[in-house]
Enzyme design. Structure first.
Site, PDB file in Angstrom:
ATOM      1  CD  GLU B  48      -1.642  -2.234   1.536  1.00  0.00           C
ATOM      2  OE1 GLU B  48      -0.579  -2.546   1.839  1.00  0.00           O
ATOM      3  OE2 GLU B  48      -2.625  -3.409   1.759  1.00  0.00           O
ATOM      4  CG  PHE B 115     -10.553  -9.640  11.044  1.00  0.00           C
ATOM      5  CD1 PHE B 115      -9.297 -10.003  11.646  1.00  0.00           C
ATOM      6  CD2 PHE B 115     -10.934  -9.635   9.483  1.00  0.00           C
ATOM      7  CE1 PHE B 115      -8.264 -10.490  10.735  1.00  0.00           C
ATOM      8  CE2 PHE B 115      -9.594  -9.889   8.653  1.00  0.00           C
ATOM      9  CZ  PHE B 115      -8.623 -10.335   9.407  1.00  0.00           C
ATOM     10  CD  GLN B 116      -7.855  -7.384   7.630  1.00  0.00           C
ATOM     11  OE1 GLN B 116      -8.731  -6.953   6.774  1.00  0.00           O
ATOM     12  NE2 GLN B 116      -6.631  -7.818   7.437  1.00  0.00           N
ATOM     13  CE  LYS B 165     -17.480  -5.805   3.128  1.00  0.00           C
ATOM     14  NZ  LYS B 165     -16.697  -7.220   3.471  1.00  0.00           N
ATOM     15  CG  MET B 487      22.518  11.383   3.786  1.00  0.00           C
ATOM     16  SD  MET B 487      23.710  12.543   3.138  1.00  0.00           S
ATOM     17  CE  MET B 487      22.716  13.236   1.922  1.00  0.00           C
TER      18      MET B 487
HETATM   19  C1  LIG Z   1      12.419   5.337   5.630  1.00  0.00           C
HETATM   20  C2  LIG Z   1      13.665   5.903   6.109  1.00  0.00           C
HETATM   21  N1  LIG Z   1      14.346   5.338   6.796  1.00  0.00           N
HETATM   22  C3  LIG Z   1      15.446   5.726   7.193  1.00  0.00           C
HETATM   23  C4  LIG Z   1      15.970   6.918   6.770  1.00  0.00           C
HETATM   24  C5  LIG Z   1      17.475   7.697   7.238  1.00  0.00           C
HETATM   25  N2  LIG Z   1      18.382   7.492   6.097  1.00  0.00           N
HETATM   26  C6  LIG Z   1      18.366   8.826   5.380  1.00  0.00           C
HETATM   27  S1  LIG Z   1      19.358   8.604   3.868  1.00  0.00           S
HETATM   28  C7  LIG Z   1      19.872   7.124   4.365  1.00  0.00           C
HETATM   29  C8  LIG Z   1      20.842   6.235   3.707  1.00  0.00           C
HETATM   30  C9  LIG Z   1      20.241   5.999   2.299  1.00  0.00           C
HETATM   31  O1  LIG Z   1      21.184   4.849   1.658  1.00  0.00           O
HETATM   32  P1  LIG Z   1      20.837   4.400   0.326  1.00  0.00           P
HETATM   33  O2  LIG Z   1      19.543   4.231  -0.154  1.00  0.00           O
HETATM   34  O3  LIG Z   1      21.986   3.389  -0.201  1.00  0.00           O
HETATM   35  O4  LIG Z   1      21.559   5.905  -0.459  1.00  0.00           O
HETATM   36  P2  LIG Z   1      23.000   6.488  -0.457  1.00  0.00           P
HETATM   37  O5  LIG Z   1      22.934   7.538   0.513  1.00  0.00           O
HETATM   38  O6  LIG Z   1      23.797   5.374  -0.409  1.00  0.00           O
HETATM   39  O7  LIG Z   1      22.952   6.985  -1.883  1.00  0.00           O
HETATM   40  C10 LIG Z   1      19.211   6.630   5.481  1.00  0.00           C
HETATM   41  C11 LIG Z   1      19.218   5.353   6.119  1.00  0.00           C
HETATM   42  C12 LIG Z   1      15.138   7.774   5.885  1.00  0.00           C
HETATM   43  N3  LIG Z   1      15.573   8.770   5.215  1.00  0.00           N
HETATM   44  N4  LIG Z   1      14.226   7.084   5.501  1.00  0.00           N
END
Ligand SMILES: Cc1ncc(C[n+]2csc(CCOP(=O)(O)OP(=O)(O)O)c2C)c(N)n1
Ligand SMILES: [Mg+2]
Lengths: 156, 589
Positions: B48, B115-116, B165, B487
């Site tokens: 979803e 339920f749900q 529903k 990052m």
């Molecule tokens: C749903 C979610 N969980 C955690 C984060 C924290 N976060 C921001 S950037 C990042 C790393 C992203 O890694 P990747 O997708 O490999 O991209 P890269 O930075 O390596 O290009 C994380 C864990 C987030 N922004 N969103």
């Protein structure tokens, strides 16, 4: 901190009160009282919020955030000089009747019920400060139970 | 007529073509009716959350075009609805109008922990612009019309309608009437000011004429109100440089001589230094969030601020304004662009100064892009994005995920097409890209769409490869695989003494994954292969997965540490020269 009152009119739709209280929590506003009643207009509720805030910008934020709700018809701040802020307290007191006598005329209260020689249930109306000072004068130690409505306000 | 029919009739009246979603017990009646009506193209997501981001993609890519559509998703109650939450919260942060319809258990069992059953309205209320739960079939149609009005009036936002529903199935009375054409919502207090008032406008004009070192800000509102060209006209008329927020990118050509590029945490040196030194900021359709301002009490201390913004609550929220203009960005710009009192100034010294700022990193960046690989011989993301930009002449639609690769795309794609950058910004939701790109592609089928993800984010909604396969959508999928949550790794390099807790990541064989979904795939490990691979993707008709093996030690610079001020901006790579790492408050990215 300065006490402020915000008056809002809003459509009486499900969830509106929920939204307002969520906003208060989410934005961590320092709210003292919140009262709701119906207004003269069918389907429109009237809400008074009092909060403590010195920062003018923060109060404006509260108003703007409330205005964002699609249900909100109007919001404004009421300043103390141009509006009445009143509340009602219902108090159960343990105190000799003679002691109460001395407050008659000076405070606006009504004895709702005398349960025994020195147990009374009173209703006191007025500004928050007025009610506070009544209770101080009577003596907080005599209060068994108290219910206060919170502030409602009206522009002069 | 039934509630379910009236719901769908209203969606049809509002011009909805696509419905994204996932079925289940509490929404089945509507799905069944939808099938019978045959008026929509149903796109089944594989989760979803994917459906929510697909809806966002439709709205983001189409609302400022000649063919505006609001994205709609539909799910069942309980878990189905809860899985939408991240996508709705994301839409709320980024002001994206969209509609989520969720089935709810029947009114007779609501509040019995059936339920749900989940309190969907309760959960979504703080992350939606508005939520509704119609309790009778004859409320349904008006609710949908009001929802569309609220979603897309003033500052946009997501709306949720939770329909029990029995309300879906029940009949309206024989004398039920609803006129879609003449419908007007009854919301006496819901207003906004589209047209700027003269008085603040006049003060703004005076400030602009007097300023020596002004900078103009191009925010999301410029894109949303389709005002890029008008902004440029105004900027050229008064000769004022423009810095963009991340969401403001693609409103104007990225390489326009007045454009300083992106501002903020990973903004360009020239944008950020110019803001620090400015005597006037003229900001259009943005909200001064912390990624843009850094430490607030050090932000643009010598500047007056003119803030043009449709949402009054954003004005004076974070940054105190000198002139507040609560109005539509396009209308305000239109007036300003035609105002005879505004004067052109050469501002030679100001532009020379800015050119000096640009030079701080220009040579480093040029060299890095040219070298194309890091110390370990693996590819640099900035080079890949640069090549993609060159090959596509900056014309394509870019849907990044969240992370280093996103910032690289923001900085190094040379946007030429108005409204061609679709990114999760305020929420920064990893996994947004792949499903959002699906919505973007459906909204703008004649344009080329690139989903660019990291190895981490790609795996957060990788299941939507199934949707791409089934719907035969031509989305070009790029995975910039650096083996890390890059990052966060960058923060660890800079602020956590290089301790890489929870960031190294093993990935599956993306080639086998692509194959499993019947998609062509190419792995790129050498600089020589970058252009041929991108070329192959461009020439291939249909979706394709390109994986680039990237250097994990590449960092996106400059960087203003979270909670720091512009003075703390890091412009040198670690090791290249000791970076100033003051002021990190340990906040997570
Ligand atoms: C749903 C979610 N969980 C955690 C984060 C924290 N976060 C921001 S950037 C990042 C790393 C992203 O890694 P990747 O997708 O490999 O991209 P890269 O930075 O390596 O290009 C994380 C864990 C987030 N922004 N969103
Ligand atoms: Mg990565």
């Amino acid at each position: 901190m300065k006490r402020r009152a915000i008056l809002a009119f809003m459509l009486d739709r499900p969830g509106v009160l929920n939204k307002v209280s969520m906003l208060i929590r989410k934005k961590m506003y320092n709210v003292d009282t919140l009262t709701v009643c119906s207004s003269r207009k069918a389907g429109v509720s009237r809400m008074t919020i009092t909060l403590r805030e010195d920062d003018e910008a923060k109060v404006q934020q509260v108003i703007k955030q409330l205005e964002k709700f699609t249900e909100v018809v109007s919001v404004k701040e009421l300043d103390t000089d141009h509006s009445y802020w009143r509340e009602v307290a219902v108090v159960k007191l343990e105190v000799p009747a003679s002691h109460l006598e001395s407050f008659h005329g000076r405070y606006n209260f009504e004895v709702l019920e005398q349960k025994s020689a020195d147990i009374h249930i009173l209703q006191v109306a007025g500004s928050t400060r007025r009610i506070d000072s009544f209770l101080d004068e009577v003596g907080q130690e005599h209060v068994i139970e108290i219910a206060r409505t919170g502030v409602t306000a009206l522009e002069k | 007529m039934t509630g379910k029919h009236l719901l769908l009739r209203a969606l049809k009246d509002k011009g909805v073509k696509y419905i994204f979603g996932y079925t289940g017990g509490a929404i089945m009646p509507i799905f069944d009716e939808m099938d019978k009506m045959g008026a929509f193209r149903f796109v089944m997501s594989r989760h979803e959350q994917g459906a929510a981001f697909m809806s966002q993609g439709i709205s983001r890519a189409s609302l400022s075009t000649g063919n505006p559509q609001i994205g709609v998703c539909m799910t069942t109650s309980g878990p189905g609805a809860m899985n939408l939450a991240t996508g709705l919260a994301d839409a709320y942060m980024d002001s994206v109008p969209m509609l989520a319809v969720t089935g709810q258990v029947a009114t007779g069992v609501i509040a019995t922990d059936a339920f749900q059953e989940s309190d969907v309205v309760g959960v979504m209320m703080p992350i939606c612009k508005q939520t509704y739960m119609p309790l009778a079939a004859d409320e349904v149609e008006a609710t949908v019309h009001e929802a569309f009005y609220v979603a897309n009036t003033g500052r946009g936002g997501p709306i949720l309608i939770d329909i029990p529903k029995d309300v879906q199935n029940s009949q309206v009375a024989d004398d039920y009437q609803f006129e879609a054409k003449s419908y007007r919502p009854n919301l006496p207090g819901f207003y906004y000011h589209p047209t700027p008032e003269r008085e603040p406008l006049q003060r703004a004009i005076d400030l602009i004429n007097r300023s020596e070192r002004p900078v103009m800000f191009c925010g999301h509102g410029v894109v949303n109100s389709n005002a890029g060209k008008t902004l440029l006209k105004f900027a050229e008329k008064v000769n004022i440089p423009i810095a963009s927020t991340m969401h403001g990118l693609s409103a104007i050509p990225a390489d326009h001589p007045l454009h300083l590029g992106m501002m903020g945490m990973h903004g360009t040196v020239e944008a950020n230094r110019a803001i620090s030194e400015a005597d006037l900021l003229i900001s259009f359709g943005m909200r001064f969030d912390d990624r843009v301002t850094g430490k607030l009490n050090e932000y643009a201390q010598n500047a007056d601020v003119i803030h043009v913004e449709i949402d009054a609550s954003e004005i004076d929220k974070n940054v105190a304004t000198s002139v507040a203009i609560n109005a539509d960005v396009y209308r305000t710009l239109h007036v300003l662009a035609g105002d005879p009192m505004l004067t052109y100034k050469p501002r030679r010294r100001w532009f020379e100064k800015i050119e000096g700022f640009r030079q701080v990193m220009a040579e480093d960046l040029r060299q890095e892009i040219e070298t194309g690989v890091g110390d370990d011989g693996k590819l640099l993301m900035k080079t890949i994005v640069h090549q993609l930009s060159e090959l596509t002449d900056g014309q394509d639609l870019i849907v990044p995920d969240v992370g280093q690769h996103q910032m690289m795309a923001a900085r190094f794609y040379n946007f030429q097409t108005e409204n061609s950058w679709f990114a999760s910004g305020g929420a920064g939701t990893m996994g947004a890209s792949l499903p959002m790109a699906i919505g973007v592609k459906l909204a703008r089928p004649d344009e080329r769409v690139w989903s660019i993800s990291g190895d981490g984010g790609f795996q957060m909604n990788a299941q939507e490869l199934g949707t791409i396969m089934e719907q035969q959508l031509d989305v070009k999928i790029i995975i910039l695989n650096n083996g890390y949550l890059g990052m966060v790794r960058q923060w660890q390099t800079l602020f956590f003494d290089g301790r890489y807790a929870g960031t190294p990541m093993q990935s599956p064989d993306f080639g086998l994954m692509a194959q499993a979904y019947g998609l062509p795939y190419r792995k790129v490990e050498t600089l020589e292969d970058v252009i041929p691979a991108l070329q192959q993707a461009i020439e291939h008709k249909g979706a394709i997965v390109l994986e680039f093996v990237c250097d994990p030690s590449e960092v996106i610079l400059p960087m203003i540490p979270a909670g720091g001020g512009f003075e703390d901006m890091i412009v040198k790579r670690p090791g290249q020269q000791t970076p100033e790492t003051s002021n990190s408050d340990g906040e997570k990215s």
